[in-house]
Design an enzyme around this catalytic site. Sequence first.
Site, short mmCIF file in Angstrom:
data_model
loop_
_atom_site.label_atom_id
_atom_site.label_comp_id
_atom_site.label_asym_id
_atom_site.label_seq_id
_atom_site.Cartn_x
_atom_site.Cartn_y
_atom_site.Cartn_z
N CYS A 2 23.86 39.20 48.09
CA CYS A 2 23.33 40.15 47.13
C CYS A 2 22.65 39.45 45.95
CB CYS A 2 24.46 41.00 46.57
SG CYS A 2 25.46 41.76 47.84
N ARG A 27 17.36 35.50 49.52
CA ARG A 27 18.81 35.35 49.66
C ARG A 27 19.35 36.16 50.83
NH1 ARG A 27 21.49 34.03 44.38
NH2 ARG A 27 23.24 35.26 45.09
N TRP A 75 23.55 42.83 50.46
CA TRP A 75 23.83 42.29 51.79
C TRP A 75 25.20 42.84 52.17
CZ3 TRP A 75 27.36 38.85 54.12
CH2 TRP A 75 26.93 38.28 55.32
N ASN A 99 27.81 41.75 42.61
CA ASN A 99 27.87 40.70 43.64
C ASN A 99 29.32 40.26 43.75
OD1 ASN A 99 25.13 40.78 43.80
ND2 ASN A 99 24.79 38.66 43.15
N GLY A 100 29.76 40.01 44.98
CA GLY A 100 31.14 39.53 45.17
C GLY A 100 31.93 40.53 45.99
N GLU A 478 22.25 19.62 63.72
CA GLU A 478 21.37 20.31 62.78
C GLU A 478 20.11 20.82 63.50
OE1 GLU A 478 21.67 21.62 60.06
OE2 GLU A 478 19.64 21.84 59.25
N LYS A 482 19.03 24.75 63.47
CA LYS A 482 17.72 25.19 62.98
C LYS A 482 17.08 26.13 63.99
CE LYS A 482 17.92 24.67 59.88
NZ LYS A 482 18.73 24.36 58.79
N GLU A 485 19.10 29.63 64.43
CA GLU A 485 19.17 30.59 63.31
C GLU A 485 17.84 31.29 63.05
OE1 GLU A 485 19.92 29.10 59.31
OE2 GLU A 485 19.08 27.17 59.84
N HIS A 501 31.53 16.73 81.35
CA HIS A 501 32.93 17.19 81.32
C HIS A 501 32.99 18.71 81.25
CE1 HIS A 501 34.45 13.12 81.11
NE2 HIS A 501 33.47 12.87 80.26
N LYS A 600 20.96 33.39 52.07
CA LYS A 600 20.74 32.03 51.60
C LYS A 600 21.99 31.43 50.99
CE LYS A 600 18.38 28.36 50.72
NZ LYS A 600 18.19 27.46 51.86
#
Length: 605
Positions: A2, A27, A75, A99-100, A478, A482, A485, A501, A600
């Site tokens: 948010c 974000r 969000w 927010n939170g 990484e 990338k 996502e 294996h 973000k």
Amino acid sequence: MCGIVGYVGRENCTDVLIDALSKLEYRGYDSAGIAVFENGKIRVEKAKGRLQNLDEKMNLEGRPFGNCGIGHTRWATHGEPSHINSHPHSGRRVTLVHNGIIENYMELKAFLEGKGYHFESQTDTETVAKLIDYYYQDDPLEALNKALPQVRGAYALAILFEGFPDRLYAVRKESPLIVGLGCGGENFVASDIPAILKYTNRYYLLEQDEVALVTAGQVVVTDLAGNPIEKQEQVADWDIDAAEKGGFAHFMLKEIHEQPKAFRNTISPRIRDGAIQFENGLDDVLRAAKRLHVVACGTAMHAGIVGKYLIESLARVPVDVDLASEFRYRNPILEKEDLAVIISQSGETADTLAALRLAKSQGIRTLAIVNVVGSSIAREADYVLYTWAGPEIAVASTKAYTVQLAVMYLLAFQLGRLRGQLDEAAYANYLTELMQTPEKIEKLLSQSGAIANLAVDYREAQNMFFIGRGLDYALSQEGSLKLKEISYIYSEAYAAGELKHGTISLIVEGIPVVALATQRDLLEKMISNVREVRARGAKVLLFCFEGTQVSADLANHVIYLPQGSDLFAPLLSIVPLQLFAYHIAEQRGCDVDKPRNLAKSVTVE
Ligand code: M6R
């Protein structure tokens, strides 16, 4: 996550709020809303989806007009993304954005229902709005002072109180919030600096349970009881261009191209007279540390994995790497002489911050590697090494990762030297090669067009594997993140030697395998692993240094890295890996800068 903005001044705040919210879109969010004092009454407008939906809706219905208001991008956590769940939320005479996460919201809701309040949304936020409203007679601060001690969890709140149309209140606990200091006649509230950068770069950072009373002419900060608090003005040195695309199609592409500069900015100030000079007496701490605990999330954790390989091999200091969300609950063994290394771009990731606090509570020293100056993690750690990447707007981290790696290299070299594991000559050679890295990155960036062409052959894939050994395996994690996502292609990173294996059963005709083969002492073994997947029909994209002998049947495509030593390969391979992910996602029509469901800065657990 948010985003919060607030404005009070001479302008029509609807336009300012929408503009400021647009700077927080990166974000991640799924609905947006504003509340504006219009003719002394609070008017709320909300819309599900993009900010543009809200803007268009207000154009149709008539834009609110006023000089004081608050705005929010949500969000979803409690309750689906919907009009009703969007912020702002209200009591009878109080409207706020949040927010939170409020942990005891069910308890508060039951209490308030008992007092005659009716709830519209499924959110935790609505309970705080109504709780503050319940205590609001005519004194906003008194209402906050009575309500907030009852609230458990994390909050950053921007609040409008009916009866005070020329002021807004801001208060925070755990979630970050700043007050922007305008140039006369206007002031701001925001959860993140880019929101207000167009208007001012001067701000106050609110600390736990500090309350800011913000009017056009002044900002007064107190504790909840009303005791005045003197604040130190902060100045953000990010310029406004840093938060614009500057001619690139996406922020992600721009940020990939900013890597040489970010890298130089991060290492150059720390290399003087042929030696690494860390700020704040860090050398003594490094000399004393018996074990390092690197703790982070996502991309930042991947930087930590590369760091482990470097530090253990060059300095012979044991390094544990943990996901912050696991570390904080697994009761880790921390000894007095250990050093916790906390890595975070935003400096606000909830799990990482909690991990830092856990380490501190157990009495071990903490070093934060952080990009956002003045963020919670930077402020709470004992030592900070800032990465100087500038603002990273795209959700997918690129330049922030590369500079986190840069700091990992510096740490490894310095630890190696301080522990007597690296002699002067080796140390000097490593520093020279590190300083040559930005030029090599520039060379790799010039291959963006070629990688875009190559991406055409891979963009239809449904699954993909990334394999490597040693540092290549560390980096492949990484590369894989990338790709998945932003392109939504399922991908997995695997240690090449581990494939047989179990996972090799998934290698079938045509499946793409990105094989990193830059570690020369492991090259023969790696080539055998590549042959194993080729034999099962995999389409192979091979990464190796220029000059490596590659037989024509080993790979479908090869990306050559500029010559260098194996140790530095991650700093080079990462660039084509980022470009590969970017071009595939772009060609698949994905929303590259704002991938679905992602945020973000992850400020909730
Ligand atoms: O701000 P942080 O570095 O603490 O964020 C941690 C992760 O959420 C972050 O690295 C995430 O994995 C990346 N944005 C993915 O590209």
